[in-house]
Design a protein around this motif. Structure first.
Motif, PDB file in Angstrom:
ATOM      1  N   LEU A  24       0.827  -1.202   0.000  1.00  0.00           N
ATOM      2  CA  LEU A  24       0.000   0.000   0.000  1.00  0.00           C
ATOM      3  C   LEU A  24       0.866   1.259   0.000  1.00  0.00           C
ATOM      4  CD1 LEU A  24      -3.022   0.756   0.083  1.00  0.00           C
ATOM      5  CD2 LEU A  24      -2.744   1.092   2.529  1.00  0.00           C
ATOM      6  N   THR A  25       1.063   1.804  -1.193  1.00  0.00           N
ATOM      7  CA  THR A  25       1.741   3.092  -1.356  1.00  0.00           C
ATOM      8  C   THR A  25       0.872   3.953  -2.258  1.00  0.00           C
ATOM      9  OG1 THR A  25       2.965   2.480  -3.357  1.00  0.00           O
ATOM     10  CG2 THR A  25       4.020   1.968  -1.226  1.00  0.00           C
ATOM     11  N   HIS A  26       1.041   5.228  -2.153  1.00  0.00           N
ATOM     12  CA  HIS A  26       0.271   6.139  -2.987  1.00  0.00           C
ATOM     13  C   HIS A  26       0.488   5.852  -4.473  1.00  0.00           C
ATOM     14  CE1 HIS A  26       0.139   8.331   0.846  1.00  0.00           C
ATOM     15  NE2 HIS A  26      -0.972   8.895   0.372  1.00  0.00           N
ATOM     16  N   ALA A  27       1.741   5.642  -4.859  1.00  0.00           N
ATOM     17  CA  ALA A  27       2.057   5.406  -6.270  1.00  0.00           C
ATOM     18  C   ALA A  27       1.428   4.105  -6.766  1.00  0.00           C
ATOM     19  CB  ALA A  27       3.573   5.372  -6.462  1.00  0.00           C
ATOM     20  N   ASN A  37      -0.413  10.100 -11.581  1.00  0.00           N
ATOM     21  CA  ASN A  37       0.468  10.134 -10.403  1.00  0.00           C
ATOM     22  C   ASN A  37       0.088  11.292  -9.490  1.00  0.00           C
ATOM     23  OD1 ASN A  37       1.893   7.951 -11.333  1.00  0.00           O
ATOM     24  ND2 ASN A  37       3.539   9.172 -12.230  1.00  0.00           N
ATOM     25  N   GLY A  38       0.037  11.025  -8.208  1.00  0.00           N
ATOM     26  CA  GLY A  38      -0.271  12.050  -7.219  1.00  0.00           C
ATOM     27  C   GLY A  38      -1.745  12.162  -6.872  1.00  0.00           C
ATOM     28  N   SER A  39      -2.607  11.467  -7.609  1.00  0.00           N
ATOM     29  CA  SER A  39      -4.048  11.571  -7.346  1.00  0.00           C
ATOM     30  C   SER A  39      -4.413  11.092  -5.948  1.00  0.00           C
ATOM     31  CB  SER A  39      -4.840  10.772  -8.387  1.00  0.00           C
ATOM     32  OG  SER A  39      -4.640  11.280  -9.679  1.00  0.00           O
ATOM     33  N   THR A  40      -3.884   9.944  -5.559  1.00  0.00           N
ATOM     34  CA  THR A  40      -4.225   9.389  -4.241  1.00  0.00           C
ATOM     35  C   THR A  40      -3.739  10.304  -3.136  1.00  0.00           C
ATOM     36  OG1 THR A  40      -4.200   7.139  -5.126  1.00  0.00           O
ATOM     37  CG2 THR A  40      -3.981   7.375  -2.738  1.00  0.00           C
ATOM     38  N   SER A  41      -2.544  10.874  -3.322  1.00  0.00           N
ATOM     39  CA  SER A  41      -2.033  11.759  -2.271  1.00  0.00           C
ATOM     40  C   SER A  41      -2.798  13.071  -2.195  1.00  0.00           C
ATOM     41  CB  SER A  41      -0.534  12.012  -2.429  1.00  0.00           C
ATOM     42  OG  SER A  41      -0.284  12.735  -3.603  1.00  0.00           O
ATOM     43  N   ASN A  42      -3.537  13.424  -3.227  1.00  0.00           N
ATOM     44  CA  ASN A  42      -4.413  14.597  -3.121  1.00  0.00           C
ATOM     45  C   ASN A  42      -5.529  14.345  -2.118  1.00  0.00           C
ATOM     46  OD1 ASN A  42      -3.088  16.263  -4.944  1.00  0.00           O
ATOM     47  ND2 ASN A  42      -4.216  15.459  -6.691  1.00  0.00           N
ATOM     48  N   TRP A  43      -6.001  13.123  -2.059  1.00  0.00           N
ATOM     49  CA  TRP A  43      -7.071  12.775  -1.113  1.00  0.00           C
ATOM     50  C   TRP A  43      -6.523  12.361   0.251  1.00  0.00           C
ATOM     51  CZ3 TRP A  43     -11.904  13.981  -1.874  1.00  0.00           C
ATOM     52  CH2 TRP A  43     -12.377  14.146  -3.170  1.00  0.00           C
ATOM     53  N   ARG A  45      -3.056  12.541   2.249  1.00  0.00           N
ATOM     54  CA  ARG A  45      -1.705  13.117   2.223  1.00  0.00           C
ATOM     55  C   ARG A  45      -0.649  12.175   2.778  1.00  0.00           C
ATOM     56  NH1 ARG A  45      -1.051  16.310  -1.410  1.00  0.00           N
ATOM     57  NH2 ARG A  45       0.722  17.243  -0.402  1.00  0.00           N
ATOM     58  N   THR A  46      -1.004  11.346   3.742  1.00  0.00           N
ATOM     59  CA  THR A  46      -0.026  10.453   4.373  1.00  0.00           C
ATOM     60  C   THR A  46      -0.490   9.007   4.234  1.00  0.00           C
ATOM     61  OG1 THR A  46      -1.132  10.488   6.519  1.00  0.00           O
ATOM     62  CG2 THR A  46       0.510  12.230   6.102  1.00  0.00           C
ATOM     63  N   ARG A  47       0.421   8.103   4.477  1.00  0.00           N
ATOM     64  CA  ARG A  47       0.066   6.679   4.458  1.00  0.00           C
ATOM     65  C   ARG A  47      -0.975   6.391   5.536  1.00  0.00           C
ATOM     66  NH1 ARG A  47       1.514   1.441   6.027  1.00  0.00           N
ATOM     67  NH2 ARG A  47       1.602   0.027   4.260  1.00  0.00           N
ATOM     68  N   ARG A  48      -0.819   7.020   6.676  1.00  0.00           N
ATOM     69  CA  ARG A  48      -1.773   6.841   7.774  1.00  0.00           C
ATOM     70  C   ARG A  48      -3.172   7.299   7.346  1.00  0.00           C
ATOM     71  NH1 ARG A  48      -1.691   5.742  13.102  1.00  0.00           N
ATOM     72  NH2 ARG A  48      -3.154   6.841  14.431  1.00  0.00           N
TER      73      ARG A  48
END
Length: 184
Positions: A24-27, A37-43, A45-48
């Motif tokens: 489970l990583t954003h990428a 790329n970066g879409s998941t981290s927009n929603w 921000r952290t792995r937690r």
């Protein structure tokens, strides 16, 4: 059409269920969901935050499945057994990745006070749901029977997913329900 957020969470649950929590990583979620790329981290921000999103999304999916099943509440022990067998078949068949994701989340987050709390709340919802069905079929000692049925279900699901993919759980479920009904 699912939102970008839902696509990311669906992909994250699938990754958790097929490759485990380390996958489970954003990428990897972006790639699995077919998102830029970066879409998941927009929603998330952290792995937690992504893990918390997975916990909530999984709970929403499971509640929606049970709420929309349209199946009437069981009125006999046989109907209860039939319902448990259907759930068992779903959790270890078409929904097995989601089941594995739930177990991964439990192992990863169960001791975390903040992220483990939603998992425990979801479990309590299903215990209340099961207990209501047991009361409805006239089960003696429904609270204790609920704990027994839930533990048996967890064990059977884990056994089928890890040890014996051909396990026929019906005879075991029938035997347990008969034994619990016989307690007075």
């Amino acid at each position: 059409m699912p939102t970008t957020r839902d696509r990311a969470l669906d992909a994250a649950i699938e990754l958790l269920g097929t490759e485990g929590v380390r996958a489970l990583t954003h990428a990897r979620v972006d790639a699995a969901a077919g998102l830029p790329n970066g879409s998941t981290s927009n929603w998330f921000r952290t792995r937690r935050a992504l893990l918390a999103g997975c916990v909530d999304h999984l709970a929403e999916q499971e509640r929606a499945d049970f709420d929309s099943s349209g199946a009437p509440a069981p009125s006999t022990p046989g109907e209860f057994v039939e319902g448990l067998c259907r759930i068992f078949a779903l959790q270890t068949g078409p929904l097995s990745a989601r089941t594995r994701a739930r177990y991964s989340l439990w192992l990863e987050l169960g001791s975390d006070p903040e992220l483990g709390a939603p998992l425990r709340r979801q479990r309590l919802e299903f215990e209340r749901w099961t207990e209501a069905f047991l009361v409805g079929i006239g089960m003696p000692h429904p609270a204790t029977a609920t704990k027994t049925v839930m533990a048996l279900g967890d064990g059977l699901v884990l056994h089928r997913l890890t040890v014996d993919p051909a396990l026929d759980a019906r005879p075991l479920i029938e035997r347990a329900v008969r034994a619990l009904m016989a307690e007075a």
